[in-house]
Design an enzyme around this catalytic site. Structure first.
Site, PDB file in Angstrom:
ATOM      1  N   ASP A   1      -0.692  -0.512  13.192  1.00 49.82           N
ATOM      2  CA  ASP A   1       0.640   1.136  14.108  1.00 49.82           C
ATOM      3  C   ASP A   1       0.983   0.945  15.961  1.00 49.82           C
ATOM      4  O   ASP A   1       0.926   1.580  16.259  1.00 49.82           O
ATOM      5  CB  ASP A   1      -0.909   2.480  14.035  1.00 49.82           C
ATOM      6  CG  ASP A   1      -2.050   1.601  14.544  1.00 49.82           C
ATOM      7  OD1 ASP A   1      -3.304   1.552  13.983  1.00 49.82           O
ATOM      8  OD2 ASP A   1      -2.271   1.204  15.415  1.00 49.82           O
TER       9      ASP A   1
ATOM     10  N   ASP B   1      -8.116  -6.041  13.584  1.00 46.75           N
ATOM     11  CA  ASP B   1      -7.662  -3.903  13.291  1.00 46.75           C
ATOM     12  C   ASP B   1      -7.315  -4.055  11.827  1.00 46.75           C
ATOM     13  O   ASP B   1      -6.070  -3.401  11.827  1.00 46.75           O
ATOM     14  CB  ASP B   1      -6.787  -3.838  14.255  1.00 46.75           C
ATOM     15  CG  ASP B   1      -6.658  -1.823  14.245  1.00 46.75           C
ATOM     16  OD1 ASP B   1      -5.364  -2.371  14.807  1.00 46.75           O
ATOM     17  OD2 ASP B   1      -6.993  -1.920  13.312  1.00 46.75           O
ATOM     18  N   SER B   2      -7.704  -3.916  11.043  1.00 44.75           N
ATOM     19  CA  SER B   2      -7.146  -4.009   9.151  1.00 44.75           C
ATOM     20  C   SER B   2      -8.174  -2.699   8.597  1.00 44.75           C
ATOM     21  O   SER B   2      -8.742  -2.128   9.369  1.00 44.75           O
ATOM     22  CB  SER B   2      -8.486  -5.462   8.147  1.00 44.75           C
ATOM     23  OG  SER B   2      -9.006  -5.287   8.002  1.00 44.75           O
ATOM     24  N   THR B   3      -7.195  -2.287   7.548  1.00 50.08           N
ATOM     25  CA  THR B   3      -7.892  -1.897   6.708  1.00 50.08           C
ATOM     26  C   THR B   3      -8.819  -2.272   5.945  1.00 50.08           C
ATOM     27  O   THR B   3      -9.934  -3.240   6.622  1.00 50.08           O
ATOM     28  CB  THR B   3      -7.158  -1.613   5.327  1.00 50.08           C
ATOM     29  OG1 THR B   3      -6.226  -2.761   4.915  1.00 50.08           O
ATOM     30  CG2 THR B   3      -5.866  -0.554   5.831  1.00 50.08           C
TER      31      THR B   3
ATOM     32  N   GLN C   1       0.573  -1.673   0.031  1.00 48.40           N
ATOM     33  CA  GLN C   1      -0.118   0.111  -0.013  1.00 48.40           C
ATOM     34  C   GLN C   1       0.912   1.085   0.148  1.00 48.40           C
ATOM     35  O   GLN C   1       2.156   0.827   0.143  1.00 48.40           O
ATOM     36  CB  GLN C   1      -1.169   0.122   1.332  1.00 48.40           C
ATOM     37  CG  GLN C   1      -0.013  -0.513   2.879  1.00 48.40           C
ATOM     38  CD  GLN C   1      -0.518  -0.630   3.560  1.00 48.40           C
ATOM     39  OE1 GLN C   1      -2.578  -0.574   3.600  1.00 48.40           O
ATOM     40  NE2 GLN C   1      -0.470  -2.384   4.325  1.00 48.40           N
TER      41      GLN C   1
ATOM     42  N   ASP D   1       0.082 -12.436   6.151  1.00 47.37           N
ATOM     43  CA  ASP D   1      -1.025 -12.499   5.698  1.00 47.37           C
ATOM     44  C   ASP D   1      -1.802 -12.951   6.491  1.00 47.37           C
ATOM     45  O   ASP D   1      -1.822 -14.101   6.872  1.00 47.37           O
ATOM     46  CB  ASP D   1      -1.549 -12.383   4.576  1.00 47.37           C
ATOM     47  CG  ASP D   1      -3.124 -13.074   3.604  1.00 47.37           C
ATOM     48  OD1 ASP D   1      -3.904 -13.533   3.405  1.00 47.37           O
ATOM     49  OD2 ASP D   1      -4.052 -12.015   4.556  1.00 47.37           O
ATOM     50  N   GLY D   2      -3.014 -11.776   7.341  1.00 44.02           N
ATOM     51  CA  GLY D   2      -3.851 -12.740   8.536  1.00 44.02           C
ATOM     52  C   GLY D   2      -4.599 -13.887   8.341  1.00 44.02           C
ATOM     53  O   GLY D   2      -5.002 -14.761   8.959  1.00 44.02           O
TER      54      GLY D   2
HETATM   55  N1  SAM Z   1      -7.301   1.779  13.165  1.00 45.54           N
HETATM   56  C1  SAM Z   1      -7.485   1.256  11.589  1.00 45.54           C
HETATM   57  C2  SAM Z   1      -8.815   0.953  10.947  1.00 45.54           C
HETATM   58  O1  SAM Z   1     -10.168   1.166  11.613  1.00 45.54           O
HETATM   59  O2  SAM Z   1      -9.713   1.154   9.441  1.00 45.54           O
HETATM   60  C3  SAM Z   1      -6.858  -0.457  11.185  1.00 45.54           C
HETATM   61  C4  SAM Z   1      -5.356   0.668  11.188  1.00 45.54           C
HETATM   62  S1  SAM Z   1      -4.457  -0.660  10.979  1.00 45.54           S
HETATM   63  C5  SAM Z   1      -3.333   0.533  10.233  1.00 45.54           C
HETATM   64  C6  SAM Z   1      -4.586  -1.627   9.197  1.00 45.54           C
HETATM   65  C7  SAM Z   1      -3.204  -2.185   9.130  1.00 45.54           C
HETATM   66  O3  SAM Z   1      -3.765  -3.367   8.487  1.00 45.54           O
HETATM   67  C8  SAM Z   1      -2.427  -1.968   8.204  1.00 45.54           C
HETATM   68  O4  SAM Z   1      -0.967  -2.021   8.908  1.00 45.54           O
HETATM   69  C9  SAM Z   1      -2.631  -3.201   7.177  1.00 45.54           C
HETATM   70  O5  SAM Z   1      -1.381  -3.264   6.736  1.00 45.54           O
HETATM   71  C10 SAM Z   1      -2.972  -4.380   7.748  1.00 45.54           C
HETATM   72  N2  SAM Z   1      -3.651  -5.282   7.099  1.00 45.54           N
HETATM   73  C11 SAM Z   1      -4.726  -5.421   5.985  1.00 45.54           C
HETATM   74  N3  SAM Z   1      -4.830  -5.672   5.272  1.00 45.54           N
HETATM   75  C12 SAM Z   1      -4.531  -7.526   6.192  1.00 45.54           C
HETATM   76  C13 SAM Z   1      -4.008  -8.913   5.780  1.00 45.54           C
HETATM   77  N4  SAM Z   1      -4.517  -9.362   5.140  1.00 45.54           N
HETATM   78  N5  SAM Z   1      -3.338  -9.204   6.735  1.00 45.54           N
HETATM   79  C14 SAM Z   1      -2.529  -8.387   7.703  1.00 45.54           C
HETATM   80  N6  SAM Z   1      -2.552  -7.424   8.408  1.00 45.54           N
HETATM   81  C15 SAM Z   1      -3.350  -6.549   7.180  1.00 45.54           C
END
Ligand code: SAM
Length: 286
Positions: free
Chosen positions: A86, A158-160, A31, A137-138
């Site tokens: 984060d 807590d993902s995107t 990203q 990847d989760g």
């Molecule tokens: N608080 C934010 C929200 O509510 O949208 C989330 C913030 S946190 C930075 C989101 C994290 O999810 C990112 O660091 C991203 O890289 C991670 N992420 C997204 N898809 C993922 C996956 N499939 N497996 C693991 N981490 C993932």
């Protein structure tokens, strides 16, 4: 001339923050990562043009995603966080008494590096020996867990967001929910955010429909997060026992948003939300 960061919440709604400077930006393998300094909320992390977290209001989302499940569970020892790069969520989880081990599965190591450089309050607990960060990847991690004996009392996603082409979309599928259920201990609970109902109402309905089929208890709660679109932000929980709407333990230490009353009130749903969670699904509510 003023600088503004503009986020398109939908084709018909934009959010704008006045910024004093762009602090950092890079493209990771997953990203586009930006850090900007907003005039009103301080430093902010942005991924693929979507506001993720700000110094000014991050406590709301992180306290509500961590403390509601953890203070409703009788003995949360082993916690899995998926995403959370984060660091804010793991900081809140590690505050809760009895938590012995937190595994954080974050797909993008660049996000963790950027958080450590620019968000010291978010990452204040990332040195805690109970925290184990896995870069993966989760969804794939959970698949690999199928053979593992390690199970978790609480799983927090807590993902995107699932929209668009980002990696978050893998964490909102029926297969993912089935894998979550498989690695939960008896009496375990899982929560994932289900976004802004005024902008992505289908996420809440879709997750609720699937989680209601896989868990004996499915519950929705919400909070207001100023820097997320539409103000109200929802969370969906699947429980193998605990009623998440009732805190059964207390937190030692200060919070900025969470209280036991806020916890209980978060489950009072307006009819607008009730409607979105598909009234044709009999949701076992306590
Ligand atoms: N608080 C934010 C929200 O509510 O949208 C989330 C913030 S946190 C930075 C989101 C994290 O999810 C990112 O660091 C991203 O890289 C991670 N992420 C997204 N898809 C993922 C996956 N499939 N497996 C693991 N981490 C993932």
């Amino acid at each position: 001339m003023s600088l503004w960061f503009v986020e398109s919440a939908s084709s018909a709604h934009k959010l704008e923050w006045k910024i004093t400077r762009e602090v950092y930006s890079t493209r990771s393998p997953f990203q586009y990562v930006q850090v900007v300094e907003t005039e009103q909320f301080g430093l902010a992390l942005i991924l693929d043009g979507i506001m993720q977290t700000t110094v000014g209001d991050e406590f709301i989302y992180h306290e509500m995603l961590a403390l509601v499940p953890l203070l409703s569970h009788p003995a949360p020892r082993n916690v899995l966080i998926i995403g959370g790069g984060d660091g804010g969520l793991s900081r809140e989880v590690l505050r809760v008494s009895g938590v012995q081990r937190v595994v954080m599965v974050e797909i993008d190591a660049v996000v963790v590096d950027v958080a450590k450089r620019f968000f010291p309050h978010h990452t204040a607990s990332m040195h805690d020996p109970r925290l184990h960060v896995v870069f993966d990847d989760g969804a794939a991690f959970l698949k690999s867990q199928a053979e593992s004996t390690e199970k978790f009392d609480v799983i927090l996603v807590d993902s995107t967001d699932p929209e668009g082409d980002g990696p978050g979309k893998f964490l909102y599928t029926s297969e993912f929910h089935a894998d979550v259920r498989r690695v939960l201990n008896p009496g375990g609970v899982y929560v994932q955010h289900t976004g802004a109902p005024f902008h992505n109402p289908e996420v809440l309905g879709m997750v609720t429909e699937d989680v209601s089929k896989k868990f004996p208890v499915c519950q929705t709660y919400w909070a207001t997060v100023p820097t997320y679109p539409g103000g109200i932000f929802t969370f969906t929980a699947g429980s193998l026992g605990p009623n998440l709407s009732q805190p059964i333990r207390t937190l030692q230490g200060e919070t900025q948003w969470y209280t036991p009353d806020i916890h209980r009130l978060a489950f009072a749903l307006p009819p607008y939300i009730e409607h979105l969670i598909r009234s044709d699904i009999q949701i076992s509510r306590h």
